[in-house]
Design an enzyme around this catalytic site. Structure first.
Site, PDB file in Angstrom:
ATOM      1  N   GLU A 289       0.823  -1.218   0.000  1.00 21.66           N
ATOM      2  CA  GLU A 289       0.000   0.000   0.000  1.00 21.66           C
ATOM      3  C   GLU A 289       0.851   1.259   0.000  1.00 21.66           C
ATOM      4  OE1 GLU A 289      -4.458  -0.715   1.844  1.00 21.66           O
ATOM      5  OE2 GLU A 289      -3.014   0.354   3.062  1.00 21.66           O
ATOM      6  N   HIS A 310       8.287 -26.524  -1.895  1.00 19.14           N
ATOM      7  CA  HIS A 310       7.696 -27.650  -2.622  1.00 19.14           C
ATOM      8  C   HIS A 310       6.574 -27.190  -3.544  1.00 19.14           C
ATOM      9  CE1 HIS A 310       9.831 -30.754  -0.199  1.00 19.14           C
ATOM     10  NE2 HIS A 310       9.988 -29.688   0.558  1.00 19.14           N
ATOM     11  N   LYS A 424     -14.450  -0.129  -3.884  1.00 21.93           N
ATOM     12  CA  LYS A 424     -15.535   0.231  -2.957  1.00 21.93           C
ATOM     13  C   LYS A 424     -16.618   1.017  -3.693  1.00 21.93           C
ATOM     14  CE  LYS A 424     -12.411   0.821   0.957  1.00 21.93           C
ATOM     15  NZ  LYS A 424     -11.827   1.804   1.871  1.00 21.93           N
TER      16      LYS A 424
END
Ligand code: PA5
Length: 449
Positions: A289, A310, A424
């Protein structure tokens, strides 16, 4: 003792002297932070936060934590992003890996909510809490974050239904803005105990405010030691500490060199302790951010080793050479477990007999480092003497300080996050939230085209 930084296996991928060449840029960034002349200078409350924390304030945190510890068998921490990850990072790093299965009468079980909108998650959580003595810490700086508000509405109702309004008031705590937002209004109306998130501390830099400190104290960990560790690191990364020994300055410089001179666009924070999984999640938010804007920024990724050797190990060893690695290495585990003898030795592992499990882990770590460097992956190593509150406090402040410097060296505002609003806005338009009428119409038209 303190955490240590080794950048030698990263600097070798740059021209000689390249890291030192960043010293003036780093110094300018440090000065801009100190004098508050940088972009985002209204969000610098984290810079001297550790040294401003008083014993009285910690006493207030502990008192509220003790009440929750006494009254609750489960405490749900509702929050997202910066209002969530710091607490979870520390609690999971210090707690038992099987905390939810261990019948620990001393400490309440800490659960997290408000960090997703999973209906099953919330349904299963509320089902689990049925009949349990639970409390809620509602954390939201803005007080209007949908994920958190949604979870809190459900939890508040359930808490009141189970305990009655009066008793629920004793076990619901709000951590929010001093004046504004729905969470503040609700806390004032209901008479909840509250703590303030300072205006000048952004979410991802807020773990050393009540946002992190209260849940960590409720979980039974020593917030005084955590703060002491951060205070120590505030001193060790201060501007008057020379570049050669200032680990925040050096970390910022080498990252910048790798990014802009060696084309390393992705940083993988790796640990060899699964308990640090959420610490890396916290780090990802802090750096992602802060740096990812203006079409720039190192992409922060994380791996848990050896688990991910792995899975992601192949990519790291031989995929596109655009990555570097930062390993958080824990010098000493807290427990001691020796590898046992087996008469039949069918697994062929008797050569490890009598060794500590950590010795095997350390050789995996060293072997990985050598292999990855051979494969063209620059390696930064942060070694941490032990996994405890004090060193986690050091790590937190180290990463915060280096992040502020890094963002400024990259010439972005490290303290805003305008990009998080886009989803949003669309979500509110799609849900027909009052006030979004024009956006709702526009988005529906776009979807039906
Ligand atoms: O770093 C940030 O600012 C964000 O991650 C916020 O912490 C997150 O969006 C939650 O916001 P709030 O605390 O206002 O609910």
């Amino acid at each position: 003792e303190s955490i240590k930084l080794d950048i030698s296996k990263a600097a070798q991928f740059l021209n000689p002297g390249a890291v030192e060449a960043y010293a003036p840029h780093v110094a300018a960034a440090q000065e801009a932070l100190e004098k508050a002349t940088c972009p985002g200078n209204d969000f610098l409350g984290w810079l001297h936060l550790p040294s401003s924390i008083t014993p009285k304030f910690l006493g207030q945190i502990q008192a509220v934590a003790d009440t929750l510890r006494e009254k609750c068998e489960v405490v749900v921490v509702a929050g997202i992003g910066g209002s969530y990850l710091g607490a979870r990072a520390v609690i999971e790093a210090l707690g038992n890996s099987f905390a939810w299965l261990v019948n620990d009468k001393k400490n309440p079980t800490i659960l997290f909510a408000g960090n997703n909108i999973g209906e099953d998650y919330l349904a299963e959580l509320t089902a689990y809490l049925k009949g349990k003595k639970f409390g809620v810490i509602n954390i939201s700086k803005s007080g209007t974050t949908t994920e958190t508000a949604l979870a809190f509405r459900l939890l508040k109702k359930q808490c009141e239904d189970q305990l009655g309004k009066e008793a629920a008031r004793e076990v619901i705590v709000a951590i929010t803005d001093e004046h504004k937002g729905a969470a503040r209004a609700a806390a004032t109306k209901e008479g909840y105990k509250t703590f303030i998130i300072p205006d000048n501390v952004g979410g991802r830099f807020s773990v050393l405010t009540p946002v992190g400190l209260l849940p960590i104290a409720v979980a039974g960990f020593d917030v005084k030691k955590l703060v002491e560790g951060a205070q120590q690191m505030e001193k060790e990364t201060a501007n008057d500490v020379p570049f050669a020994s200032n680990i925040a300055a050096r970390y910022a410089a080498v990252r910048q060199g790798l990014y802009s001179q060696a084309g390393k666009k992705i940083e993988i924070v790796a640990n060899f302790q699964p308990k640090l999984h959420f610490f890396a999640e916290w780090w990802k938010q802090l750096y992602g951010e802060s740096e990812g804007k203006d079409h720039k920024g190192i992409f922060p990724a994380a791996c848990d080793f050896t688990t991910d050797l792995h899975s992601m190990g192949q990519w790291i060893q031989q995929g596109e050479r655009s990555i570097f690695e930062t390993v958080i290495s824990m010098e000493q585990p807290n427990a001691k477990l020796l590898f046992p003898h087996d008469d039949e030795n069918l697994d062929g592992l008797n050569f490890l007999e009598g060794k500590r499990v950590d010795e095997v882990n350390k050789m995996a770590e060293l072997g990985t480092r050598l292999a990855h460097v051979d494969g063209g992956v620059p390696n930064i190593r942060i070694s941490v003497p032990a996994l405890n509150e004090y060193y986690l406090g050091q790590l937190i402040y180290f990463f915060e300080k280096a992040c502020g410097i890094s963002g400024l060296v990259q010439e972005v505002n490290p303290f805003n996050q305008p990009g998080v609003e886009a989803y949003k806005k669309n979500m509110f338009a799609l849900l027909n939230k009052p006030g979004y009428e024009a956006e709702s119409k526009a988005i529906q038209e776009r979807l039906t085209k």
